[in-house]
Scaffold this motif. Structure first.
Motif, mmCIF file in Angstrom:
data_model
loop_
_atom_site.group_PDB
_atom_site.id
_atom_site.type_symbol
_atom_site.label_atom_id
_atom_site.label_comp_id
_atom_site.label_asym_id
_atom_site.label_seq_id
_atom_site.Cartn_x
_atom_site.Cartn_y
_atom_site.Cartn_z
ATOM 1 N N GLY A 118 32.263 77.548 36.429
ATOM 2 C CA GLY A 118 31.056 77.729 37.235
ATOM 3 C C GLY A 118 30.242 76.457 37.354
ATOM 4 N N TRP A 119 30.021 75.768 36.220
ATOM 5 C CA TRP A 119 29.269 74.516 36.251
ATOM 6 C C TRP A 119 30.013 73.459 37.065
ATOM 7 C CZ3 TRP A 119 30.887 69.701 34.529
ATOM 8 C CH2 TRP A 119 29.938 68.692 34.544
ATOM 9 N N ALA A 120 31.319 73.325 36.818
ATOM 10 C CA ALA A 120 32.095 72.282 37.494
ATOM 11 C C ALA A 120 32.163 72.519 39.004
ATOM 12 C CB ALA A 120 33.507 72.221 36.907
ATOM 13 N N ALA A 121 32.215 73.796 39.412
ATOM 14 C CA ALA A 121 32.245 74.106 40.849
ATOM 15 C C ALA A 121 30.952 73.661 41.523
ATOM 16 C CB ALA A 121 32.460 75.598 41.060
ATOM 17 N N ASP A 122 29.824 73.880 40.854
ATOM 18 C CA ASP A 122 28.543 73.440 41.409
ATOM 19 C C ASP A 122 28.433 71.913 41.392
ATOM 20 O OD1 ASP A 122 27.757 76.065 41.774
ATOM 21 O OD2 ASP A 122 26.775 76.200 39.819
ATOM 22 N N ARG A 123 28.939 71.300 40.344
ATOM 23 C CA ARG A 123 28.766 69.850 40.158
ATOM 24 C C ARG A 123 29.681 69.045 41.066
ATOM 25 N NH1 ARG A 123 28.670 65.351 40.448
ATOM 26 N NH2 ARG A 123 28.233 63.712 38.919
ATOM 27 N N PHE A 124 30.959 69.411 41.174
ATOM 28 C CA PHE A 124 31.932 68.604 41.907
ATOM 29 C C PHE A 124 32.320 69.190 43.260
ATOM 30 C CE2 PHE A 124 32.780 67.866 37.346
ATOM 31 C CZ PHE A 124 32.444 66.514 37.296
ATOM 32 N N GLY A 125 32.022 70.475 43.482
ATOM 33 C CA GLY A 125 32.433 71.121 44.726
ATOM 34 C C GLY A 125 33.699 71.927 44.518
ATOM 35 N N THR A 126 33.773 73.069 45.196
ATOM 36 C CA THR A 126 34.892 73.982 44.958
ATOM 37 C C THR A 126 36.224 73.438 45.476
ATOM 38 O OG1 THR A 126 34.241 75.126 46.984
ATOM 39 C CG2 THR A 126 33.496 76.079 44.905
ATOM 40 N N LYS A 127 36.209 72.735 46.609
ATOM 41 C CA LYS A 127 37.471 72.242 47.171
ATOM 42 C C LYS A 127 38.118 71.222 46.245
ATOM 43 C CE LYS A 127 39.501 70.005 51.257
ATOM 44 N NZ LYS A 127 39.255 69.573 52.654
ATOM 45 N N ARG A 128 37.339 70.236 45.810
ATOM 46 C CA ARG A 128 37.887 69.200 44.934
ATOM 47 C C ARG A 128 38.378 69.799 43.617
ATOM 48 N NH1 ARG A 128 33.255 64.646 45.410
ATOM 49 N NH2 ARG A 128 32.234 66.213 46.687
ATOM 50 N N LEU A 129 37.590 70.704 43.061
ATOM 51 C CA LEU A 129 37.966 71.292 41.773
ATOM 52 C C LEU A 129 39.187 72.188 41.919
ATOM 53 C CD1 LEU A 129 37.088 71.370 38.819
ATOM 54 C CD2 LEU A 129 35.766 73.420 39.335
ATOM 55 N N TYR A 130 39.272 72.932 43.017
ATOM 56 C CA TYR A 130 40.419 73.809 43.238
ATOM 57 C C TYR A 130 41.700 72.987 43.364
ATOM 58 C CZ TYR A 130 42.970 77.896 44.935
ATOM 59 O OH TYR A 130 43.856 78.936 45.074
ATOM 60 N N MET A 131 41.633 71.884 44.106
ATOM 61 C CA MET A 131 42.816 71.032 44.258
ATOM 62 C C MET A 131 43.178 70.366 42.936
ATOM 63 S SD MET A 131 42.089 69.430 48.059
ATOM 64 C CE MET A 131 43.667 68.560 48.143
ATOM 65 N N ALA A 132 42.178 69.974 42.143
ATOM 66 C CA ALA A 132 42.463 69.401 40.826
ATOM 67 C C ALA A 132 43.127 70.428 39.918
ATOM 68 C CB ALA A 132 41.163 68.885 40.198
ATOM 69 N N ALA A 133 42.662 71.697 39.990
ATOM 70 C CA ALA A 133 43.268 72.757 39.175
ATOM 71 C C ALA A 133 44.723 72.993 39.601
ATOM 72 C CB ALA A 133 42.461 74.042 39.316
ATOM 73 N N LEU A 134 44.982 72.969 40.908
ATOM 74 C CA LEU A 134 46.363 73.115 41.393
ATOM 75 C C LEU A 134 47.254 72.001 40.859
ATOM 76 C CD1 LEU A 134 45.872 74.133 45.151
ATOM 77 C CD2 LEU A 134 47.001 75.510 43.382
ATOM 78 N N ILE A 135 46.751 70.757 40.911
ATOM 79 C CA ILE A 135 47.538 69.619 40.427
ATOM 80 C C ILE A 135 47.830 69.775 38.933
ATOM 81 C CG2 ILE A 135 47.457 67.135 39.973
ATOM 82 C CD1 ILE A 135 45.843 66.878 42.613
ATOM 83 N N MET A 136 46.817 70.160 38.156
ATOM 84 C CA MET A 136 47.012 70.342 36.716
ATOM 85 C C MET A 136 48.017 71.453 36.432
ATOM 86 S SD MET A 136 44.140 71.116 33.760
ATOM 87 C CE MET A 136 43.161 69.729 34.305
ATOM 88 N N PHE A 137 47.937 72.535 37.212
ATOM 89 C CA PHE A 137 48.853 73.661 37.003
ATOM 90 C C PHE A 137 50.292 73.257 37.325
ATOM 91 C CE2 PHE A 137 51.104 77.486 38.339
ATOM 92 C CZ PHE A 137 50.812 78.349 37.299
ATOM 93 N N VAL A 138 50.483 72.566 38.456
ATOM 94 C CA VAL A 138 51.837 72.148 38.845
ATOM 95 C C VAL A 138 52.381 71.122 37.859
ATOM 96 C CG1 VAL A 138 53.191 70.967 40.621
ATOM 97 C CG2 VAL A 138 51.497 72.676 41.286
ATOM 98 N N ALA A 139 51.526 70.177 37.422
ATOM 99 C CA ALA A 139 51.971 69.188 36.439
ATOM 100 C C ALA A 139 52.383 69.875 35.140
ATOM 101 C CB ALA A 139 50.855 68.182 36.170
ATOM 102 N N GLY A 140 51.600 70.862 34.716
ATOM 103 C CA GLY A 140 51.956 71.617 33.521
ATOM 104 C C GLY A 140 53.271 72.351 33.691
ATOM 105 N N SER A 141 53.519 72.888 34.882
ATOM 106 C CA SER A 141 54.773 73.592 35.161
ATOM 107 C C SER A 141 55.967 72.654 35.050
ATOM 108 C CB SER A 141 54.723 74.209 36.561
ATOM 109 O OG SER A 141 53.677 75.150 36.671
ATOM 110 N N VAL A 142 55.825 71.451 35.625
ATOM 111 C CA VAL A 142 56.917 70.467 35.557
ATOM 112 C C VAL A 142 57.192 70.095 34.107
ATOM 113 C CG1 VAL A 142 57.623 68.131 36.174
ATOM 114 C CG2 VAL A 142 56.475 69.566 37.872
ATOM 115 N N LEU A 143 56.130 69.842 33.346
ATOM 116 C CA LEU A 143 56.305 69.488 31.940
ATOM 117 C C LEU A 143 56.981 70.619 31.166
ATOM 118 C CD1 LEU A 143 52.909 67.688 31.230
ATOM 119 C CD2 LEU A 143 55.181 66.645 31.247
#
Length: 513
Positions: free
Chosen positions: A70-95
């Motif tokens: 909730g804090w990060a969405a307000d601070r950085f914006g939902t689009k940027r944070l959502y795309m960062a979460a997708l990247i982290m999830f996919v990177a974790g999947s590859v690992l």
């Protein structure tokens, strides 16, 4: 933006596509790994308890990161944070797919969970802001799709991928889907308009995230230990609970806490949270443990078949979910939640009366009826809470509801596991039959004691009937909890209210650096 239509327009539906893709990946990965646990035990030569950490670690990471969202969405914006979460999830999947030891796999699953934990609350925030609070019921109907597909599709997809390829592909399948979601998000999601930065609540973070992780670890250990009194259960659960209670006092005194508990001043939010908690304990526990386990342990189906047998529940929910969303927006959530709970109770009643010979048509029909009720229950309850929030409070409210759902679902799974285990312990013939089925030497000794192979087969049949009775008795607990959910559900609005009639909860003013 003022919405002129109560229907979800093309712009909102395009945004919904991004959110649903991310949510499907996150929720599927909670269930799809369950089917691979025996494979992990074999390939990594590890114990069942250690292999289970591939699921527990993901769940704990997911729960721990939700409060920050909730804090990060307000601070950085939902689009940027959502795309960062997708990247982290996919990177974790590859690992995860490259892991060469069970320890590596657990660590990589934690990284994957950190990304996955942000996807659902962020998706709810993005969709609510795009559609407007007057269409929140329809929004929740869309977001309910991955919640239905996860428990049903996870065992099916996992079993199929392991059969045709290897366990690595249950993680690699996320890569093309994640890349598509990332491109889609860049093209479709609206440009970020982050709020002025609040001071980050480091004390709240230090209390709540470890508190949630410790509490859920203790609760998750109950089935393995078989008792709440075990040190592995009691110590982390009590320590986590103490941290959560400390966070509550801290949050109520702070101007901009990590999770704004002042949201509970909103009567509709509080009612919805209580209803969601009871419902998640009852239904999530039964859905993740009892239904598939009955088909596998009592009816002796393989995991893939058990997953397919649960499909009527998802089909039923898909029938009612869009209709329920529209009715909740126009008539009030109480109009659909109460009939939905009644349908779930009727369907679950069948399972309280079943045995090891109950016809499949009756079980599948009951699952379909429960699905009809599920489609009218879970997401309208969440919509009832978030509909009363405005702007800055939406991210915090959706985060709060996701935390509540995660905790309640974990408690429900533990409760149903313990009740079922105790039912088995009260029927020692079940354990004897399973030991004999797994070991020919034990089977031979038991046959000699009973008087021959025919008597052994009769004993197996008797033990199987006892197992069916144990499941039926456990479903009684789930049914009682579903009925209890009717109490807070009766307090949900049952008539349409203009948004101005219900004072919307807003977050407190931001504190500038």
């Amino acid at each position: 933006m003022t919405q002129t239509s109560d229907k979800l327009d093309g712009r909102v539906l395009k945004i919904a596509g991004v959110v649903v893709l991310g949510a499907i990946m996150s929720i599927l990965d909670v269930t799809v790994v369950g089917i691979a646990l025996p494979t992990f035990q074999q390939d990594f030569a590890t114990s069942p308890a250690t292999a289970a950490w591939t699921m527990t670690g993901y769940t704990l990471a997911l729960a721990s990161i939700i409060p920050v969202t909730g804090w990060a969405a307000d601070r950085f914006g939902t689009k940027r944070l959502y795309m960062a979460a997708l990247i982290m999830f996919v990177a974790g999947s590859v690992l995860c797919s490259t892991a060469t030891s069970i320890g590596q796999l657990i660590v990589y699953r934690v990284l994957q969970g950190l990304g996955g934990g942000m996807l659902m609350p962020l998706g709810m925030t993005i969709m609510t802001r795009a559609a407007g609070p007057e269409r929140i019921g329809r929004v929740m109907a869309v977001l309910g799709i991955p919640m239905l597909l996860g428990p049903i599709g996870g065992p099916i997809l996992g079993g199929w991928l392991i059969d045709i390829a290897s366990w690595h592909w249950i993680f690699l399948i996320n890569v093309p889907v994640g890349i598509a979601a990332l491109i889609y998000a860049q093209l479709v999601l609206p440009k970020d308009q982050p709020h002025p930065s609040e001071r980050f609540d480091f004390i709240g973070m230090a209390l709540l995230s470890p508190g949630l992780a410790a509490f859920l670890f203790g609760v998750s250990s109950i089935p393995e230990e078989g008792t709440v009194a075990a040190p592995k259960v009691l110590i982390p659960a009590l320590a986590g609970l103490a941290l959560i209670i400390a966070f509550v006092f801290h949050s109520l005194r702070k101007a901009n806490p990590l999770i704004d508990l002042h949201l509970f001043k909103n009567r509709q939010m509080s009612t919805a949270v209580v209803a969601m908690s009871l419902f998640a304990v009852a239904f999530m526990g039964a859905g993740s443990i009892l239904f598939p386990s009955y088909f596998i342990q009592v009816r002796h189906e393989d995991t893939l078949t058990a997953g397919l047998l649960l499909a009527p529940q998802g089909l039923g929910a898909m029938v009612t979910m869009p209709i329920a969303g529209a009715i909740a927006d126009r008539k009030g959530p109480g109009r659909v939640v109460i009939p939905g709970l009644v349908l779930i109770a009727l369907g679950m009643f069948t399972f309280t009366q079943m045995d090891d010979q109950t016809p499949y048509w009756l079980l599948l029909g009951s699952l379909f009826v429960m699905g009809l009720g599920l489609g009218a229950t879970m997401m309208p309850i969440m919509a009832a809470a978030i509909r009363t929030l405005k702007d800055h409070a939406i991210a915090r409210g959706s985060t709060l509801m996701n935390i509540v759902q995660q905790i309640a679902a974990s408690i429900g799974t533990a409760v149903m596991s313990v009740v079922l285990t105790n039912q088995f312990l009260n029927r020692p013939e079940i354990g004897q039959a399973r030991a004999a089925a797994a070991d020919e030497a034990v089977a031979g000794q038991l046959a000699a004691q009973l008087g021959g192979p025919d008597q052994l087969q009769a004993f197996f049949a008797q033990a199987n009937a006892a197992a069916g009775e144990a499941f039926a008795n456990t479903f009684v607990v789930a049914l009682v909890l579903v009925v209890l959910t009717l109490i807070p559900a009766l307090m949900l609005p049952r008539r349409p209210k203009p948004l101005t009639d219900e004072p919307a909860t807003e977050a407190p003013p931001a504190m500038m650096h």
